[in-house]
Design an enzyme around this catalytic site. Structure first.
Site, PDB file in Angstrom:
ATOM      1  N   LYS A 197       0.828  -1.220   0.000  1.00 17.47           N
ATOM      2  CA  LYS A 197       0.000   0.000   0.000  1.00 17.47           C
ATOM      3  C   LYS A 197       0.860   1.267   0.000  1.00 17.47           C
ATOM      4  CE  LYS A 197      -4.040  -2.029   0.029  1.00 17.47           C
ATOM      5  NZ  LYS A 197      -3.610  -3.388  -0.318  1.00 17.47           N
TER       6      LYS A 197
HETATM    7  C1  LIG Z   1      -9.815  -3.541  -1.827  1.00 19.33           C
HETATM    8  C2  LIG Z   1      -9.160  -4.157  -0.618  1.00 19.33           C
HETATM    9  N1  LIG Z   1      -9.939  -4.539   0.412  1.00 19.33           N
HETATM   10  C3  LIG Z   1      -9.401  -5.076   1.525  1.00 19.33           C
HETATM   11  C4  LIG Z   1      -8.029  -5.245   1.666  1.00 19.33           C
HETATM   12  C5  LIG Z   1      -7.537  -5.922   2.884  1.00 19.33           C
HETATM   13  O1  LIG Z   1      -6.555  -5.245   3.591  1.00 19.33           O
HETATM   14  P1  LIG Z   1      -5.505  -6.102   4.442  1.00 19.33           P
HETATM   15  O2  LIG Z   1      -4.617  -6.829   3.499  1.00 19.33           O
HETATM   16  O3  LIG Z   1      -4.772  -5.051   5.239  1.00 19.33           O
HETATM   17  O4  LIG Z   1      -6.288  -7.011   5.326  1.00 19.33           O
HETATM   18  C6  LIG Z   1      -7.181  -4.857   0.605  1.00 19.33           C
HETATM   19  C7  LIG Z   1      -5.715  -4.963   0.643  1.00 19.33           C
HETATM   20  O5  LIG Z   1      -5.035  -5.855   0.913  1.00 19.33           O
HETATM   21  C8  LIG Z   1      -7.765  -4.318  -0.569  1.00 19.33           C
HETATM   22  O6  LIG Z   1      -6.994  -3.970  -1.621  1.00 19.33           O
END
Ligand SMILES: Cc1ncc(COP(=O)(O)O)c(C=O)c1O
Length: 378
Positions: A197
């Protein structure tokens, strides 16, 4: 290898982490958690920001706090990362999938409006699906690649149909719509600090809300719902979803660099759009009017996506396809999907993400462009 999207750890990360290690404050208590939350709340103009262990946990918590559960539906786009739907499933609710706009790749608001007007009804300030009288408990717009849909129109639709908005703004830290930050429109918003990110803590997340009672409850629920600083008394089924101090220390250092990282991403986006415009059959994601995006990950469409993917990866230009639409995954195949032309499938079949790390030099960006141009000459 020119990497797709790797962390840029060029600030005070070492110093802050060293302080955690030197003082022993590495775990669930420590000053960096609060400092990181304050920094991100200030940057996004959010009244409250509550840290958690990742974006998925943030989405899950938001739905728990709204009392979403078995028997409920949650509206979500068919083209998203699987975590959006997984978080819905954790609550035992069921996703209702909607197609996307083929130009900006966000929820198709014309389709949403038709769906809400024709297939749902409102009773006692809640929205229900006509087909089976089950409640549609929330709508979850996903700000795909840091772009957003027309948030004014979404707000008007969701208000009219009594649908709380939970923003999956995990990719959109720093993006704004008419000057307002992603994550601060809905009753809840979320951020992810996963390694790819715009800022990272290795893994981490943030929940945004503008309401004090929800903020207090979010903190409570993500920290095991303990009511007393001394006694082990817990008043509901809580979660250990905390972001630990040593990761919050990285997050604070990353926040200090965020304005510069966004500037770099915007430069990269302009560079690619200028140099790749008109090459082969390439088309770009349209930025919605009113959105100032964080330009997180450069992605374009081409009918020759699979061939190009192989070509670039074989030549050290790390590239990847886009998410498989949710209705094509085995566990989500049976969900209802509202669509006319299945744009999600078409975007998936043609979209490719190319190197977008903040640390890339212009020479590296030029090399990416040259390799892509070479492909279309072959
Ligand atoms: C659109 C979207 N939703 C949810 C997530 C979930 O975030 P995390 O990986 O921090 O759990 C991500 C990224 O990984 C994402 O790109």
């Amino acid at each position: 290898m020119i990497p797709l999207s790797i962390p840029h750890l060029a600030g005070n990360e070492w110093e802050y982490v060293k302080e955690c290690l030197d003082t022993g404050w590495v775990s669930t208590a420590g000053a960096y958690v609060g400092k990181f939350e304050e920094a991100i709340a200030k940057f996004t103009d959010s009244r409250y920001a509550i840290s958690c262990m990742n974006g998925t946990a943030g989405l899950h918590t938001a739905m728990n706090l709204l009392g979403i559960g078995a028997g409920d539906y949650v509206l979500a786009p068919n083209l998203t990362f699987v975590a959006t739907l997984n978080a819905i499933s954790y609550t035992k609710a069921e996703a209702l999938l909607l197609d996307i706009d083929p130009d900006n790749w966000q929820l198709d608001l014309d389709l949403l409006q038709r769906f809400l007007e024709e297939d749902t009804y409102v009773k006692e300030a809640a929205c229900y699906l006509k087909a089976d009288d089950r409640r549609i408990a929330a709508i979850m717009p996903v700000h795909v690649l840091g772009n957003m849909c027309d948030m004014d129109r979404l707000a008007a639709l969701s208000e009219r149909h009594h649908l709380p908005v939970i923003e999956d703004s995990t990719e959109a830290l720093g993006s704004t719509f008419r000057g307002r930050h992603a994550g601060t429109f809905g009753i809840f918003g979320t951020s992810s600090f996963n390694g790819n990110k715009i800022i990272t803590t290795g893994g981490g997340g943030m929940i945004f809300t503008q309401k004090e009672d929800l903020a207090v409850h979010a903190k409570h629920l993500t920290t095991t719902a303990k009511t007393d600083p001394l006694d082990y008394f817990h008043d509901e089924v809580g979660y250990n979803y905390r972001l630990v101090n040593v990761l919050a220390a990285i997050g604070l250092a990353q926040m200090e660099q965020l304005p510069g990282l966004i500037r770099r991403k915007k430069h990269m986006d302009a560079f690619y759009r200028e140099r790749l415009g008109g090459v082969g059959d390439i088309t770009f994601q349209r930025v919605t009017e009113g959105v100032d995006p964080n330009c997180w990950l450069f992605t374009f469409r081409t009918q020759r996506m699979r061939e190009l993917l192989t070509y670039l990866n074989e030549r050290g230009v790390q590239s990847r396809p886009f998410w498989t639409p949710m209705n094509q995954l085995p566990m989500y195949r049976s969900l209802s999907y509202y669509t006319e032309e299945d744009h999600a499938a078409r975007v998936h079949a043609t979209a490719i993400s190319i190197p977008s790390s903040s640390g890339l030099t212009d020479a590296e960006l030029e090399e990416v462009v040259a390799t892509i141009r070479e492909f279309y000459r072959t």
